[in-house]
Design an enzyme around this catalytic site. Structure first.
Site, PDB file in Angstrom:
ATOM      1  N   ASN A 193     -12.647  -0.875  -0.702  1.00  0.00           N
ATOM      2  CA  ASN A 193     -11.951  -1.557   0.393  1.00  0.00           C
ATOM      3  C   ASN A 193     -12.600  -1.167   1.711  1.00  0.00           C
ATOM      4  O   ASN A 193     -12.909   0.010   1.936  1.00  0.00           O
ATOM      5  CB  ASN A 193     -10.477  -1.127   0.410  1.00  0.00           C
ATOM      6  CG  ASN A 193      -9.765  -1.541   1.687  1.00  0.00           C
ATOM      7  OD1 ASN A 193      -9.497  -2.718   1.891  1.00  0.00           O
ATOM      8  ND2 ASN A 193      -9.476  -0.580   2.566  1.00  0.00           N
ATOM      9  N   GLU A 194     -12.794  -2.148   2.574  1.00  0.00           N
ATOM     10  CA  GLU A 194     -13.373  -1.885   3.904  1.00  0.00           C
ATOM     11  C   GLU A 194     -14.514  -0.874   3.812  1.00  0.00           C
ATOM     12  O   GLU A 194     -14.487   0.184   4.461  1.00  0.00           O
ATOM     13  CB  GLU A 194     -12.286  -1.453   4.902  1.00  0.00           C
ATOM     14  CG  GLU A 194     -11.298  -2.570   5.184  1.00  0.00           C
ATOM     15  CD  GLU A 194     -10.386  -2.348   6.394  1.00  0.00           C
ATOM     16  OE1 GLU A 194     -10.368  -1.252   6.955  1.00  0.00           O
ATOM     17  OE2 GLU A 194      -9.698  -3.325   6.766  1.00  0.00           O
ATOM     18  N   GLU A 227      -6.531  -9.033   3.669  1.00  0.00           N
ATOM     19  CA  GLU A 227      -5.662  -8.408   4.688  1.00  0.00           C
ATOM     20  C   GLU A 227      -5.655  -9.308   5.909  1.00  0.00           C
ATOM     21  O   GLU A 227      -6.722  -9.619   6.461  1.00  0.00           O
ATOM     22  CB  GLU A 227      -6.140  -7.008   5.071  1.00  0.00           C
ATOM     23  CG  GLU A 227      -5.912  -5.989   3.975  1.00  0.00           C
ATOM     24  CD  GLU A 227      -6.285  -4.567   4.365  1.00  0.00           C
ATOM     25  OE1 GLU A 227      -6.211  -4.217   5.563  1.00  0.00           O
ATOM     26  OE2 GLU A 227      -6.665  -3.812   3.454  1.00  0.00           O
ATOM     27  N   TYR A 243      -7.051  -8.955  11.574  1.00  0.00           N
ATOM     28  CA  TYR A 243      -5.708  -8.692  12.097  1.00  0.00           C
ATOM     29  C   TYR A 243      -5.542  -9.342  13.472  1.00  0.00           C
ATOM     30  O   TYR A 243      -6.472  -9.347  14.283  1.00  0.00           O
ATOM     31  CB  TYR A 243      -5.458  -7.183  12.213  1.00  0.00           C
ATOM     32  CG  TYR A 243      -5.167  -6.548  10.866  1.00  0.00           C
ATOM     33  CD1 TYR A 243      -3.903  -6.644  10.303  1.00  0.00           C
ATOM     34  CD2 TYR A 243      -6.157  -5.884  10.150  1.00  0.00           C
ATOM     35  CE1 TYR A 243      -3.624  -6.081   9.062  1.00  0.00           C
ATOM     36  CE2 TYR A 243      -5.892  -5.318   8.903  1.00  0.00           C
ATOM     37  CZ  TYR A 243      -4.622  -5.420   8.370  1.00  0.00           C
ATOM     38  OH  TYR A 243      -4.334  -4.883   7.150  1.00  0.00           O
ATOM     39  N   GLU A 245       0.845  -1.201   0.000  1.00  0.00           N
ATOM     40  CA  GLU A 245       0.000   0.000   0.000  1.00  0.00           C
ATOM     41  C   GLU A 245       0.878   1.248   0.000  1.00  0.00           C
ATOM     42  O   GLU A 245       2.016   1.224   0.474  1.00  0.00           O
ATOM     43  CB  GLU A 245      -0.890  -0.025   1.266  1.00  0.00           C
ATOM     44  CG  GLU A 245      -1.822   1.172   1.381  1.00  0.00           C
ATOM     45  CD  GLU A 245      -2.910   0.990   2.440  1.00  0.00           C
ATOM     46  OE1 GLU A 245      -2.810   0.062   3.265  1.00  0.00           O
ATOM     47  OE2 GLU A 245      -3.866   1.796   2.427  1.00  0.00           O
ATOM     48  N   GLN A 256       1.894  -6.236   5.613  1.00  0.00           N
ATOM     49  CA  GLN A 256       2.113  -5.897   4.216  1.00  0.00           C
ATOM     50  C   GLN A 256       3.520  -6.322   3.803  1.00  0.00           C
ATOM     51  O   GLN A 256       4.290  -6.734   4.651  1.00  0.00           O
ATOM     52  CB  GLN A 256       1.916  -4.415   4.009  1.00  0.00           C
ATOM     53  CG  GLN A 256       0.504  -3.950   4.344  1.00  0.00           C
ATOM     54  CD  GLN A 256       0.187  -2.531   3.849  1.00  0.00           C
ATOM     55  OE1 GLN A 256       0.961  -1.898   3.147  1.00  0.00           O
ATOM     56  NE2 GLN A 256      -0.980  -2.018   4.264  1.00  0.00           N
TER      57      GLN A 256
HETATM   58  O1  AHR Z   1      -3.126  -2.573   6.223  1.00  0.00           O
HETATM   59  C1  AHR Z   1      -3.363  -1.332   6.808  1.00  0.00           C
HETATM   60  C2  AHR Z   1      -4.826  -0.904   6.722  1.00  0.00           C
HETATM   61  O2  AHR Z   1      -5.605  -1.775   7.463  1.00  0.00           O
HETATM   62  C3  AHR Z   1      -5.450  -0.937   5.362  1.00  0.00           C
HETATM   63  O3  AHR Z   1      -5.195   0.209   4.619  1.00  0.00           O
HETATM   64  C4  AHR Z   1      -6.910  -1.020   5.685  1.00  0.00           C
HETATM   65  O4  AHR Z   1      -7.663  -1.650   4.672  1.00  0.00           O
HETATM   66  C5  AHR Z   1      -6.945  -1.769   6.996  1.00  0.00           C
HETATM   67  O5  AHR Z   1      -7.760  -1.163   7.918  1.00  0.00           O
END
Ligand code: AHR
Length: 515
Positions: A195-196, A319, A262, A48, A368
């Site tokens: 995204n999101e 992600e 995450y 990103e 990432q």
């Molecule tokens: O990976 C960092 C961020 O986490 C991304 O930009 C977003 O999609 C997520 O909240």
């Protein structure tokens, strides 16, 4: 605690076709019931426009004194090629919903400078745009996953981007691409609409997003050989309704639905936990939290099964990875964190889960690739190091496009601490494209090795050969002063009297070919 240096494992394990006091964990691999193919794209990456994830970490520009090819760092690209990156997602993330592709084409010194409002409020030069991104993926031999802008963009903007990238016609946009140096269309393997959408992508409900998606997708037309797989931006660990609503409402217009999860040591976004110097409580909580990916895959697959029992749609975890408190003294918007042996185990545990759901999970992207969150590579100016997570990805390369093999795990113990408890051994097996059976084992216990008996019913196992990743400390990591502190070491064992047993070191990842 009796720790051995990594290099000594090979020798001790050759001798470890041994007799153990406690009953060993038993792993029995059934080669007679092959499962789905483990899509290589499960090993996808994410780059990103965030911190030094691209600028500095990957892109230095063609005039840099750091050796580069077309502006991309030779050292970093070389290392990524060696780990067989199959797919790269770009340009975001949250950044994608503020990215206007026309800002990133043409002469670089004429491109508009914008503010990256999501990540640190820094200037975005737009030096890396569509052509530069495809230079990178083509150098890596990877596929491209482009994330479109639904937030501040439009159906027209996305449809023109698709035409610019994929049209072989003499249209004005295709000719503009040629004028900018690219004759043949680019190959876009996947294209996501937003995204999101539940958060940084627009704070929408799944129903509202589904309507917008249907409208936009109608206009994203690409000639057959260049048509990307279309991705609907899905939910997260808090909400399975996105997989439910989107698979019901979009199934004729999408190839898959994304999902984000995450791993946070404390489970709390406000104080996430440190990347290094953590106590054993945060070792086990991190691994326990990452193992929740299993429930997320089950719940989201079940929601999709209701509307798509034939499993035409993919569940794309675009992600995932660890998210810690940022390192002291760094820009909080750059999401820079150290990467330790714990991260390697997190990666391996997730691979094992994704393999088990390979019928539905056909693509994922760790967040990432460089310098951001759970990165493969960390750079500082002209220096570069490979993280333990890099080594986990590289060790699992044989699983890319391998055929999943079911296994039975018996006598597995629990590793427990202060009320938390997780299985000690996690395992996955597959027949790789080279014809060999590969087995990966993770020992989550940071204190105790585990004895494991390996069998393939109906076949003689003679030996296992491969590598182990471990270290003396839970937070062992590589630094520019000691870049090889954590790296894989050889690992092998031979059968004795027709039986093969190995000792899996405490806190380790082992990947072996079974002979
Ligand atoms: O990976 C960092 C961020 O986490 C991304 O930009 C977003 O999609 C997520 O909240």
């Amino acid at each position: 605690m009796n720790y051995l240096k990594p290099g000594v494992w090979a020798l001790s394990l050759l001798a470890a076709a041994s007799v153990f006091a406690a009953e060993p964990v038993s792993v029995s691999i059934d080669t007679s019931k092959p499962g789905p193919v483990i899509n290589k794209d499960i090993y996808g990456q994410f780059a990103e426009h965030l911190g030094s994830g691209i600028y500095g970490g990957l892109w230095v520009g063609p005039n840099s004194r750091i050796p580069n090819t077309k502006g991309w760092r030779n050292d970093v690209v070389g290392a990524l090629k060696a780990m067989h990156v199959p797919l790269v997602r770009w340009p975001g993330g949250c950044f994608a919903d503020e990215y206007h592709w026309k800002d990133g084409i043409g002469a670089r010194d004429k491109r508009p400078v914008k503010v990256n409002t999501n990540w640190g409020g820094v200037e975005e030069s737009n030096a890396v745009g569509t052509h530069e991104f495809f230079d990178l993926v083509e150098m890596l031999g990877a596929d491209a996953y482009v994330n479109g802008n639904l937030g501040t963009g439009s159906a027209q903007e996305m449809s023109e981007w698709i035409e610019y990238m994929t049209s072989d016609s003499k249209s004005t946009l295709a000719n503009l691409r040629r004028k900018n140096g690219r004759d043949k269309p680019f190959k876009v393997a996947y294209f996501a609409i937003g995204n999101e959408a539940w958060g940084c992508g627009g704070n929408m409900s799944p129903e509202h997003y589904a309507d917008l998606y249907r409208n936009v997708e109608t206009f994203l037309r690409a000639p057959a050989p260049y048509r990307p797989k279309m991705i609907a931006s899905g939910g997260n660990d808090n909400d399975v309704s996105w997989s439910d609503v989107l698979s019901k409402q979009l199934k004729r217009q999408t190839d898959g639905i994304s999902f984000h999860y995450y791993t946070i040591p404390t489970g709390k976004w406000e104080v996430k936990g440190a990347a290094t110097g953590f106590a054993e409580q945060e070792w086990i909580s991190t691994l326990a939290n990452t193992l929740r990916m299993e429930q997320h895959m089950q719940r989201n697959s079940a929601a999709m099964d209701k509307h798509d029992p034939e499993k035409k749609l993919g569940l794309f975890v675009d992600e995932w990875g660890t998210w810690y408190d940022v390192e002291k003294g760094t820009n909080a918007g750059f999401l820079f964190q150290q990467n330790t042996l714990r991260d390697a185990l997190v990666a391996a545990l997730n691979f094992n889960i994704f393999h088990a759901h390979a019928d539905r999970v056909r693509m994922t992207n760790i967040a990432q690739m460089v310098n951001v969150l759970q990165a493969m590579i960390i750079t500082d100016k002209d220096k570069m190091l490979l993280t333990p997570t890099y080594h986990a990805f590289e060790m699992y390369v044989p699983f890319q496009n391998a055929t999943f093999l079911p296994l039975t795990l018996s006598n597995n113990r629990e590793y427990a601490l202060d009320g938390a408890s997780i299985p000690e051994i996690s395992a996955t097996a597959a027949r790789a494209t080279d014809g060999k059976v590969y087995l990966a084992l993770v020992n989550t216990n940071p204190r105790q090795p585990a004895d494991v008996a390996i069998s393939l019913p109906g076949q003689q196992v003679q030996a296992v050969r491969g590598r182990v990743l471990t270290a003396a400390a839970m937070d062992a990591h590589n630094t520019f002063a000691a870049p090889q502190a954590v790296k894989p070491a050889p690992f092998s064992a031979k059968a004795v009297d027709g039986k093969l047993s190995v000792q899996i070191p405490a806190k380790s990842v082992v990947v072996v070919a079974v002979e």
